[in-house]
Design an enzyme around this catalytic site. Structure first.
Site, PDB file in Angstrom:
ATOM      1  N   ASP A 162       0.770  -1.243   0.000  1.00 54.10           N
ATOM      2  CA  ASP A 162       0.000   0.000   0.000  1.00 54.10           C
ATOM      3  C   ASP A 162       0.807   1.302   0.000  1.00 54.10           C
ATOM      4  O   ASP A 162       0.542   2.195  -0.783  1.00 54.10           O
ATOM      5  CB  ASP A 162      -0.942   0.030   1.215  1.00 54.10           C
ATOM      6  CG  ASP A 162      -1.795  -1.220   1.323  1.00 54.10           C
ATOM      7  OD1 ASP A 162      -1.414  -2.251   0.738  1.00 54.10           O
ATOM      8  OD2 ASP A 162      -2.820  -1.174   2.003  1.00 54.10           O
ATOM      9  N   GLU A 391       1.449  -9.393  11.499  1.00 55.31           N
ATOM     10  CA  GLU A 391       1.235  -8.972  10.115  1.00 55.31           C
ATOM     11  C   GLU A 391       2.578  -8.648   9.453  1.00 55.31           C
ATOM     12  O   GLU A 391       2.838  -9.043   8.329  1.00 55.31           O
ATOM     13  CB  GLU A 391       0.307  -7.744  10.095  1.00 55.31           C
ATOM     14  CG  GLU A 391      -0.114  -7.315   8.698  1.00 55.31           C
ATOM     15  CD  GLU A 391      -1.066  -6.116   8.703  1.00 55.31           C
ATOM     16  OE1 GLU A 391      -1.296  -5.538   9.796  1.00 55.31           O
ATOM     17  OE2 GLU A 391      -1.570  -5.755   7.629  1.00 55.31           O
TER      18      GLU A 391
HETATM   19  C1  9YW Z   1      -5.417  -2.188   3.827  1.00 61.06           C
HETATM   20  C2  9YW Z   1      -4.906  -7.974   3.945  1.00 61.06           C
HETATM   21  C3  9YW Z   1      -4.289  -6.804   3.190  1.00 61.06           C
HETATM   22  C4  9YW Z   1      -3.186  -7.259   2.232  1.00 61.06           C
HETATM   23  C5  9YW Z   1      -2.400  -6.069   1.682  1.00 61.06           C
HETATM   24  C6  9YW Z   1      -1.946  -5.195   2.824  1.00 61.06           C
HETATM   25  C7  9YW Z   1      -3.140  -4.747   3.644  1.00 61.06           C
HETATM   26  C8  9YW Z   1      -5.273  -3.609   3.426  1.00 61.06           C
HETATM   27  O1  9YW Z   1      -3.800  -5.895   4.157  1.00 61.06           O
HETATM   28  O2  9YW Z   1      -4.003  -3.946   2.889  1.00 61.06           O
HETATM   29  O3  9YW Z   1      -6.513  -1.732   4.165  1.00 61.06           O
HETATM   30  O4  9YW Z   1      -4.441  -1.482   3.859  1.00 61.06           O
HETATM   31  O5  9YW Z   1      -1.186  -4.124   2.379  1.00 61.06           O
HETATM   32  O6  9YW Z   1      -1.320  -6.542   0.919  1.00 61.06           O
HETATM   33  O7  9YW Z   1      -3.726  -8.005   1.199  1.00 61.06           O
HETATM   34  O8  9YW Z   1      -3.936  -8.692   4.631  1.00 61.06           O
END
Ligand code: 9YW
Length: 418
Positions: A162, A391
């Site tokens: 992100d 995480e």
């Molecule tokens: C967010 C779920 C997700 C991952 C992404 C990570 C994060 C969601 O969490 O994004 O709202 O920021 O960056 O890679 O799929 O684990």
């Protein structure tokens, strides 16, 4: 501490919602696309039937145009922002309107290889070949309009990384005017200092509103987006997905799917070469709107080893990781320590992510870089011994960060221990 294998299985079960798995309760209460594919691989270690269901649920929500959305909002939950009312994609089961790394082809082949019940596996894999193929076709149609062999992401959330430093430059061109007022939820579950900033959230939301105004029409979004980035990690996952789907399709007698995916994979590996940086000893992102490489050495250009890149490139990447490893206690940091913007605790700007470690270890092993692959696996297992199934982790001191009892961390640990 309980046996790590038992602990990993208990995390996967705790987050299991029957037909899909949440990344972790509280912070992420829905189904995420690439998380689900890793989850299925983890589940296959103790419950084959459940592993296939995870993939089937994901593909049951594929869009008519072939896209597989990044989030499926199976239930109502105010704990996450932005929810379905912001996305407004107009589906019966609500989803987001963008996609995520295409891990499905890789996961499908892995599930099939691990299966003990081959008759069931062949039947369920066959049913997924066409949907995964359609997703790949969607990528090359809608995200590679110039037929370069590489696809662009149009939102940082698509990369799954992100707030990577990779996006700082291209993101500066995304405006923030006219965004609706909003309240973040993530910072109520996790330390704001370990999450993206408000300036980044404003831009994430500007893009969502911009695409929403275009009716989520994938024939328009790529060209209409001020953010078009060719991420080597994202592409390498897709290329590997195509190669794996091609092999499995060949084995199961789906020869047209096999041929098309083999061609995409071959073309993709060749095209990746243009993203190589001799200076950084890894691949870099390309800003498609300016045609220039982005000077930012992130994990995206390292996890590209998951594609079948030339052995000398994998060897160079191994040396790059070794140089980072001299300055961190745990590998692989999500951004190079040479970069003054490196931040050991802020999400994708420095911390270690075990799911990325898994992709790198698989890629390095296939390239014959066994020693580094093993080092990465050891480091990952040390992290969960010390800090549990977090995480992400601080690469300098191993502090657990973000959500806890995290599904994909547990899933890849089962692979590390196998
Ligand atoms: C967010 C779920 C997700 C991952 C992404 C990570 C994060 C969601 O969490 O994004 O709202 O920021 O960056 O890679 O799929 O684990």
């Amino acid at each position: 501490m309980t046996d790590p294998r038992d602990h990993a299985i208990s995390v996967l079960k705790e987050n299991d919602r029957g037909t899909y798995t949440v990344p972790t309760k509280g912070l992420y209460p829905f189904q995420w696309n690439w998380d689900s594919c890793f989850t299925a691989i983890g589940q296959a270690h103790f419950d084959e039937d459940r592993a296939w269901t995870e993939m089937e649920t994901l593909f049951a929500h594929q869009w008519d145009d072939g896209m597989v959305p990044h989030i499926i909002f199976h239930v109502h939950d105010d704990g996450y922002f932005p929810g379905p009312d912001v996305w407004q994609t107009g589906r019966a089961v609500r989803t987001s309107g963008i996609t995520q790394p295409a891990v499905a082809g890789f996961a499908l082949k892995r599930l099939f290889a691990m299966s003990k019940d081959k008759a069931m596996a062949a039947r369920r894999a066959r049913a997924l070949l066409e949907p995964i193929h359609r997703w790949h076709q969607w990528f090359y149609t809608c995200r590679d309009p110039g037929a370069e062999g590489l696809v662009a992401i149009i939102h940082p959330w698509e990369a799954g990384r992100d707030n990577s430093i990779d996006w700082d430059e291209p993101f500066a061109r995304v405006p923030t005017d006219g965004i609706d007022p909003y309240v973040r939820r993530d910072t109520q579950h996790a330390d704001p200092a370990h999450r993206p900033t408000k300036e980044q959230y404003d831009r994430y939301l500007w893009l969502v509103q911009h695409f929403r105004a275009l009716g989520w029409d994938n024939n328009k979004l790529h060209d209409a987006s001020p953010f078009q980035v060719v991420d080597p990690g994202f592409n390498a996952i897709l290329i590997r997905g195509c190669a794996d789907l091609s092999e499995l399709a060949g084995e199961l007698g789906a020869h047209q799917i096999a041929a098309a995916n083999r061609d995409w994979a071959q073309k993709g590996v060749g095209a990746l070469e243009a993203l190589w940086s001799e200076k950084h000893g890894q691949y870099l992102c390309l800003d498609r709107t300016t045609g220039t490489l982005i000077d930012s050495a992130s994990i995206g250009g390292i996890m590209a080893v998951i594609a079948n890149i030339p052995a000398y490139r994998a060897a160079a990447i191994t040396r790059t990781i070794a140089s980072e490893a001299e300055r961190t206690r745990y590998v692989v940091p999500s951004h190079s320590l040479d970069d003054p913007r490196f931040d050991a605790k802020r999400y994708w700007r420095g911390p270690v992510w075990l799911v990325v470690n898994y992709l790198i270890a698989v890629g390095l092993k296939a390239a014959g870089e066994d020693a580094m692959a093993e080092k990465i696996v050891r480091s990952s297992l040390e992290l969960i011994e010390k800090s549990g199934f977090a995480e992400y982790y601080d690469p300098l001191d191993g502090e657990p960060l973000g959500g806890r009892t995290f599904t994909w961390t547990a899933a890849v640990v089962l692979e590390f221990l196998a």
